[in-house]
Write an enzyme that holds these catalytic residues in place. Sequence first.
Site, PDB file in Angstrom:
ATOM      1  N   GLU A 162       1.766 -14.494   4.517  1.00 33.77           N
ATOM      2  CA  GLU A 162       1.337 -15.461   5.532  1.00 33.77           C
ATOM      3  C   GLU A 162       0.098 -14.969   6.260  1.00 33.77           C
ATOM      4  O   GLU A 162      -0.818 -15.729   6.561  1.00 33.77           O
ATOM      5  CB  GLU A 162       2.456 -15.699   6.568  1.00 33.77           C
ATOM      6  CG  GLU A 162       3.770 -16.167   5.987  1.00 33.77           C
ATOM      7  CD  GLU A 162       4.708 -15.001   5.712  1.00 33.77           C
ATOM      8  OE1 GLU A 162       4.306 -14.061   4.996  1.00 33.77           O
ATOM      9  OE2 GLU A 162       5.847 -15.042   6.206  1.00 33.77           O
ATOM     10  N   ASN A 192       0.852  -1.191   0.000  1.00 33.20           N
ATOM     11  CA  ASN A 192       0.000   0.000   0.000  1.00 33.20           C
ATOM     12  C   ASN A 192       0.889   1.244   0.000  1.00 33.20           C
ATOM     13  O   ASN A 192       1.980   1.219   0.585  1.00 33.20           O
ATOM     14  CB  ASN A 192      -0.888  -0.030   1.264  1.00 33.20           C
ATOM     15  CG  ASN A 192      -1.988   0.991   1.215  1.00 33.20           C
ATOM     16  OD1 ASN A 192      -1.807   2.149   1.546  1.00 33.20           O
ATOM     17  ND2 ASN A 192      -3.156   0.563   0.775  1.00 33.20           N
ATOM     18  N   CYS A 221       1.543  -9.044   4.825  1.00 32.70           N
ATOM     19  CA  CYS A 221       2.394 -10.131   4.337  1.00 32.70           C
ATOM     20  C   CYS A 221       1.543 -11.282   3.792  1.00 32.70           C
ATOM     21  O   CYS A 221       0.354 -11.420   4.112  1.00 32.70           O
ATOM     22  CB  CYS A 221       3.255 -10.674   5.475  1.00 32.70           C
ATOM     23  SG  CYS A 221       4.517  -9.554   6.076  1.00 32.70           S
TER      24      CYS A 221
HETATM   25  N1  THU Z   1       6.820 -10.068   3.420  1.00 27.48           N
HETATM   26  C1  THU Z   1       5.938 -11.107   3.475  1.00 27.48           C
HETATM   27  O1  THU Z   1       4.976 -11.179   2.690  1.00 27.48           O
HETATM   28  N2  THU Z   1       6.129 -12.050   4.421  1.00 27.48           N
HETATM   29  C2  THU Z   1       7.135 -12.031   5.336  1.00 27.48           C
HETATM   30  O2  THU Z   1       7.118 -12.806   6.274  1.00 27.48           O
HETATM   31  C3  THU Z   1       8.248 -11.096   5.145  1.00 27.48           C
HETATM   32  C4  THU Z   1       7.949  -9.912   4.319  1.00 27.48           C
HETATM   33  C5  THU Z   1       6.588  -9.019   2.431  1.00 27.48           C
HETATM   34  C6  THU Z   1       6.141  -7.708   3.025  1.00 27.48           C
HETATM   35  C7  THU Z   1       6.545  -6.735   1.932  1.00 27.48           C
HETATM   36  O3  THU Z   1       5.486  -6.677   0.994  1.00 27.48           O
HETATM   37  C8  THU Z   1       7.749  -7.385   1.291  1.00 27.48           C
HETATM   38  O4  THU Z   1       7.752  -8.736   1.695  1.00 27.48           O
HETATM   39  C9  THU Z   1       9.062  -6.743   1.670  1.00 27.48           C
HETATM   40  O5  THU Z   1       9.209  -6.650   3.037  1.00 27.48           O
END
Ligand code: THU
Length: 131
Positions: free
Chosen positions: A55, A45, A53
């Site tokens: 997960e 965003n 994230c």
């Molecule tokens: N990210 C995830 O989707 N999962 C995680 O556990 C670590 C980080 C994403 C968040 C953000 O969109 C990108 O990775 C960079 O931090």
Amino acid sequence: MTDKALVELAFTMLERSYVPYSHFPVGAALLCADGTVFTGCNVENAAYGSCICAERTALVKAVSEGHRDDFVRLAVAGRGEDYCWPCGACRQMLYEFAPGLTVLVARGDGDFVSMSLHELLPHGFGPSSLD
Ligand code: THU
């Protein structure tokens, strides 16, 4: 479902990631005891703090569909050279519902490692901590 198949599902979610800021797609797949799988991807965003994230996307999809105490395995995948380790916020959110969860952590070449959430978040703070 095999671990490999769950990891492959997580990889398919990379295409759905919305990552115009980090350019770091992440995919996830959460397996329930009855075989249902909830997938997720990261959704960013312009107000960076509002990003979610992969997960947690999968987890909130599952909880909002009535699943709470039947999570057995979660796969998380990224395209990087290193394994795509779940961030602290995701570890904490998962711990709420499934402290004994097995987490499959994959890297870009498809290799993955299997760890317990207890290993990823030792001495976690959960519902019973409030007793
Ligand atoms: N990210 C995830 O989707 N999962 C995680 O556990 C670590 C980080 C994403 C968040 C953000 O969109 C990108 O990775 C960079 O931090």
